[in-house]
Design an enzyme around this catalytic site. Sequence first.
Site, PDB file in Angstrom:
ATOM      1  N   GLY A  85       3.972 157.506  61.817  1.00  0.00           N
ATOM      2  CA  GLY A  85       5.245 156.794  61.836  1.00  0.00           C
ATOM      3  C   GLY A  85       5.802 156.645  63.236  1.00  0.00           C
ATOM      4  O   GLY A  85       6.926 156.183  63.410  1.00  0.00           O
ATOM      5  N   THR A  86       5.015 157.032  64.239  1.00  0.00           N
ATOM      6  CA  THR A  86       5.445 156.948  65.631  1.00  0.00           C
ATOM      7  C   THR A  86       5.476 155.499  66.106  1.00  0.00           C
ATOM      8  O   THR A  86       4.596 154.711  65.757  1.00  0.00           O
ATOM      9  CB  THR A  86       4.487 157.759  66.526  1.00  0.00           C
ATOM     10  OG1 THR A  86       4.401 159.094  66.030  1.00  0.00           O
ATOM     11  CG2 THR A  86       4.958 157.784  67.964  1.00  0.00           C
ATOM     12  N   THR A  87       6.461 155.157  66.913  1.00  0.00           N
ATOM     13  CA  THR A  87       6.549 153.813  67.493  1.00  0.00           C
ATOM     14  C   THR A  87       6.555 153.920  69.018  1.00  0.00           C
ATOM     15  O   THR A  87       6.601 155.008  69.582  1.00  0.00           O
ATOM     16  CB  THR A  87       7.811 153.074  67.025  1.00  0.00           C
ATOM     17  OG1 THR A  87       8.984 153.810  67.449  1.00  0.00           O
ATOM     18  CG2 THR A  87       7.834 152.930  65.505  1.00  0.00           C
ATOM     19  N   SER A 109       2.400 152.631  60.285  1.00  0.00           N
ATOM     20  CA  SER A 109       3.441 151.643  60.021  1.00  0.00           C
ATOM     21  C   SER A 109       4.631 151.918  60.925  1.00  0.00           C
ATOM     22  O   SER A 109       5.019 153.076  61.125  1.00  0.00           O
ATOM     23  CB  SER A 109       3.882 151.690  58.560  1.00  0.00           C
ATOM     24  OG  SER A 109       4.942 150.781  58.315  1.00  0.00           O
ATOM     25  N   ALA A 110       5.199 150.853  61.469  1.00  0.00           N
ATOM     26  CA  ALA A 110       6.402 151.001  62.285  1.00  0.00           C
ATOM     27  C   ALA A 110       7.586 151.453  61.441  1.00  0.00           C
ATOM     28  O   ALA A 110       8.562 151.985  61.962  1.00  0.00           O
ATOM     29  CB  ALA A 110       6.732 149.676  62.971  1.00  0.00           C
ATOM     30  N   HIS A 142      20.158 150.607  66.557  1.00  0.00           N
ATOM     31  CA  HIS A 142      19.846 151.992  66.238  1.00  0.00           C
ATOM     32  C   HIS A 142      20.811 152.928  66.960  1.00  0.00           C
ATOM     33  O   HIS A 142      21.574 152.509  67.823  1.00  0.00           O
ATOM     34  CB  HIS A 142      18.403 152.337  66.646  1.00  0.00           C
ATOM     35  CG  HIS A 142      17.371 151.811  65.702  1.00  0.00           C
ATOM     36  ND1 HIS A 142      16.893 150.520  65.771  1.00  0.00           N
ATOM     37  CD2 HIS A 142      16.727 152.388  64.656  1.00  0.00           C
ATOM     38  CE1 HIS A 142      16.002 150.340  64.815  1.00  0.00           C
ATOM     39  NE2 HIS A 142      15.873 151.464  64.130  1.00  0.00           N
ATOM     40  N   LYS A 146      17.791 156.679  70.452  1.00  0.00           N
ATOM     41  CA  LYS A 146      16.473 156.052  70.308  1.00  0.00           C
ATOM     42  C   LYS A 146      15.950 155.650  71.681  1.00  0.00           C
ATOM     43  O   LYS A 146      16.665 155.052  72.487  1.00  0.00           O
ATOM     44  CB  LYS A 146      16.554 154.833  69.382  1.00  0.00           C
ATOM     45  CG  LYS A 146      15.178 154.249  69.063  1.00  0.00           C
ATOM     46  CD  LYS A 146      15.246 153.260  67.916  1.00  0.00           C
ATOM     47  CE  LYS A 146      13.874 152.653  67.617  1.00  0.00           C
ATOM     48  NZ  LYS A 146      12.902 153.699  67.211  1.00  0.00           N
ATOM     49  N   GLY A 152      10.193 149.611  66.877  1.00  0.00           N
ATOM     50  CA  GLY A 152       8.905 149.284  66.280  1.00  0.00           C
ATOM     51  C   GLY A 152       9.045 148.370  65.077  1.00  0.00           C
ATOM     52  O   GLY A 152       8.221 147.475  64.850  1.00  0.00           O
TER      53      GLY A 152
END
Length: 253
Positions: A85-87, A109-110, A142, A146, A152
Amino acid sequence: MGRMLIAEVVGTTGAMLAGGTAQAATLQGQDLGSLAGLAPLGVTVGNDAVALVQASDVVIDFTAPAVTVRLAALAAEAGKALVVGTTGLDPAQTAAIQAAARQAPIVWSANMSLGVNLLLGLVEQAAARLGPDYDIEVLEMHHRMKVDAPSGTALALGHAAAAGRQVPLDEVWVKSRDGHTGARASGTIGFATLRGGDVVGDHTVMFAGLGERVELGHKASDRRIYARGAVRAALWVKGRPPGLYGMKDVLGL
């Protein structure tokens, strides 16, 4: 997110927590259940990623790009599944994940939420059906902490719009505007990034035509939607053949 993942794993039928790692020395040795606000589980935070991969059927990773690349290499070496799940990965790091997926099943996945993945499909369809006469803008906001921008998820939405138009996103994106920019170039996909407060994640894709505007959006109010999707992906990917999968595959969209 790590604490939410622990709670989601513990509360999910068919899933069992094998372990967890953290770089922060203050967390190492602590009980994972206690960290997540649950009863102690008898499983503590470690710092040995190799041991964690070996002890797990599936590793769930929400960390930082360099760590993700390292975990992907370990998963490939051990033939274990990985959910990412890392962007914010750069092209070289992205290529490393793709290479690892030739030896291990990886879901990347973003954004892990069901709603966002439904939105991705709708954006691709809208871009294809509305055509080039509609200008596309991706707006995201966000929380102030962030570190990557655009998010992402915003980039994934841009890719979906570009796919609908059958063009590579990196040939048409406009990530920022400042000063005397002149008229908007036809066919471009613009991005606007907002940061502030504790906003979990807001994304809107605008299709602006002459005389009308279509907006498709998603607002997240609880980060648990990402943990829930990640654990669902982990249950789905176990036993799959090597390959790079997305949440579309997990959810059958």
